[in-house]
Design an enzyme around this catalytic site. Sequence first.
Site, PDB file in Angstrom:
ATOM      1  CG  HIS A  42      -1.683  -1.075   1.604  1.00 45.20           C
ATOM      2  ND1 HIS A  42      -3.047  -1.083   1.352  1.00 45.20           N
ATOM      3  CD2 HIS A  42      -1.424  -2.258   2.218  1.00 45.20           C
ATOM      4  CE1 HIS A  42      -3.569  -2.224   1.782  1.00 45.20           C
ATOM      5  NE2 HIS A  42      -2.603  -2.952   2.303  1.00 45.20           N
ATOM      6  CD  GLU A 124      -0.974   1.612   4.194  1.00 43.86           C
ATOM      7  OE1 GLU A 124      -0.558   2.340   3.266  1.00 43.86           O
ATOM      8  OE2 GLU A 124      -2.175   1.325   4.357  1.00 43.86           O
ATOM      9  CG  HIS A 163      -5.103  -1.527  -1.209  1.00 46.68           C
ATOM     10  ND1 HIS A 163      -5.374  -0.415  -0.452  1.00 46.68           N
ATOM     11  CD2 HIS A 163      -6.122  -2.388  -0.958  1.00 46.68           C
ATOM     12  CE1 HIS A 163      -6.502  -0.604   0.222  1.00 46.68           C
ATOM     13  NE2 HIS A 163      -6.976  -1.786  -0.069  1.00 46.68           N
ATOM     14  CG  ASP A 173      -2.971   1.891  -2.034  1.00 41.87           C
ATOM     15  OD1 ASP A 173      -4.148   1.734  -2.382  1.00 41.87           O
ATOM     16  OD2 ASP A 173      -2.513   1.469  -0.959  1.00 41.87           O
TER      17      ASP A 173
END
Length: 187
Positions: A42, A124, A163, A173
């Site tokens: 992500h 992330e 994602h 993303d």
Amino acid sequence: MTTANEQDIAIVDSWLNIARKVPSPNFNQRPPDTPISLLVIHNISLPPGEFGGGYVQQFFQNQLDASRHPYFATIAALQVSAHLFIERDGNVTQFVAFDQRAWHAGTSSFNGIANCNDYSIGIELEGTDTLAYTDKQYATLAKVTRQLLLTYPTLTPERITGHEQIAPGRKTDPGPAFDWPRFSASL
């Protein structure tokens, strides 16, 4: 915490030893007998397009002050998390133990199997869909991913995705700025 040499990376009791540990309340148990078999990449920046400030950490801990930025008022009530967050300088924060279900994927499906949170790890990267990620982020992501592949045998390079692939039309993303060939070659 700073990044480490490959031999210094380990996963101990479902926590990455090189990560700063900042537990999030936004997690729950994985379904019984559900192995970790997917890695989802992500991106996030708070406010959008801005880096640093600790806002991502606050967001994943339900402590984001909605009065600090107009965008924050639109997301402050959300309850989300990821397992890991890799900042622009390569530093890593872990919010949820790998054996727990982080709330990062939302409505999602991989190879026809819904609810990716049930069987995935979410990482992330501090960034945006359109701004290049840093060399330090790629280096840290590669080292961490290699350790995850060693630790979780049902996780394979073919089961690493963005994602945008598991929630098409809803998410974008890590976006076109993420260099998939570079990342794949590093594994």
